[in-house]
Design an enzyme around this catalytic site. Structure first.
Site, PDB file in Angstrom:
ATOM      1  CB  CYS A 172      25.469 -29.322 -22.069  1.00  0.00           C
ATOM      2  SG  CYS A 172      23.967 -30.182 -21.559  1.00  0.00           S
ATOM      3  N   GLY A 228      24.740 -25.900 -17.256  1.00  0.00           N
ATOM      4  CA  GLY A 228      24.581 -24.565 -17.813  1.00  0.00           C
ATOM      5  C   GLY A 228      25.903 -23.944 -18.209  1.00  0.00           C
ATOM      6  CB  SER A 229      26.654 -20.483 -19.193  1.00  0.00           C
ATOM      7  OG  SER A 229      26.236 -19.723 -18.064  1.00  0.00           O
ATOM      8  CD  GLU A 271      27.747 -30.728 -18.803  1.00  0.00           C
ATOM      9  OE1 GLU A 271      28.877 -30.589 -19.338  1.00  0.00           O
ATOM     10  OE2 GLU A 271      26.730 -30.245 -19.279  1.00  0.00           O
ATOM     11  CG  LEU A 272      29.953 -25.533 -15.530  1.00  0.00           C
ATOM     12  CD1 LEU A 272      30.959 -24.665 -14.808  1.00  0.00           C
ATOM     13  CD2 LEU A 272      28.546 -24.991 -15.372  1.00  0.00           C
TER      14      LEU A 272
END
Length: 168
Positions: free
Chosen positions: A102, A46-47, A68-69
């Site tokens: 992403c 995500g963010s 995991e950004l």
């Protein structure tokens, strides 16, 4: 849907039920889930804002976390690669969903023996791309890879040299 596929693989591998679960939850449920005593670890794609909140909660409750950004997903090309096939995959990997993914390749790591021909062929394929990019249709116009410096001009003015590493 990748997370659901990973969960299915874990289940198919024979791990006990609920050892690994994918929860597609909204932000209002995150605090309760992470603080629950049966939760041992948490992962998030995500963010940065969401990642910061999850990391803070995980730390507070001493839970392992993987975030995991947006990351810096590398696309690695070795010297024995079929360049034509690899370039087709590289274009999809970088430009899928207009590059707003992403899991999109954020940088290219190229073996020094194939770096020059890879970049030349990539330039030919990328030159006609336009914004927005539709992977299923003919590409036309906005991205320009100039032959001399191979700069990829995007709205953020990032050059292809900033996204390519030449490796031994």
């Amino acid at each position: 849907s990748c997370a659901l596929a990973i969960e299915a693989l874990v289940k198919d591998a024979g791990l006990p039920l609920n050892v690994f679960q994918t929860l597609m939850i909204g932000s209002e449920a995150v605090k309760e889930v992470i603080s629950h005593p049966l939760i041992k670890a948490v992962t998030l794609t995500g963010s940065e804002k969401a990642g910061s909140a999850v990391a803070s909660l995980a730390a507070k409750h001493i839970k392992k976390s993987v975030l995991e950004l947006g990351g810096s997903d590398p696309f690695i090309v070795l010297d024995d690669a079929d360049l034509d096939e690899t370039i087709e995959k590289a274009i999809i990997a970088r430009f899928q969903n207009n590059g707003q993914s992403c899991i999109a390749a954020k940088r290219f790591i190229l073996h020094k023996n194939i770096a020059a021909p890879f970049l030349e062929k990539l330039a030919i394929k990328v030159r006609p791309l336009s914004w927005p990019i539709s992977m299923g249709k003919t590409f036309k116009g906005v991205y320009n890879l100039y032959e001399k410096n191979l700069s990829l001009f995007t709205p953020s003015k990032v050059t292809i040299q900033e996204r390519v590493q030449i490796a031994d």
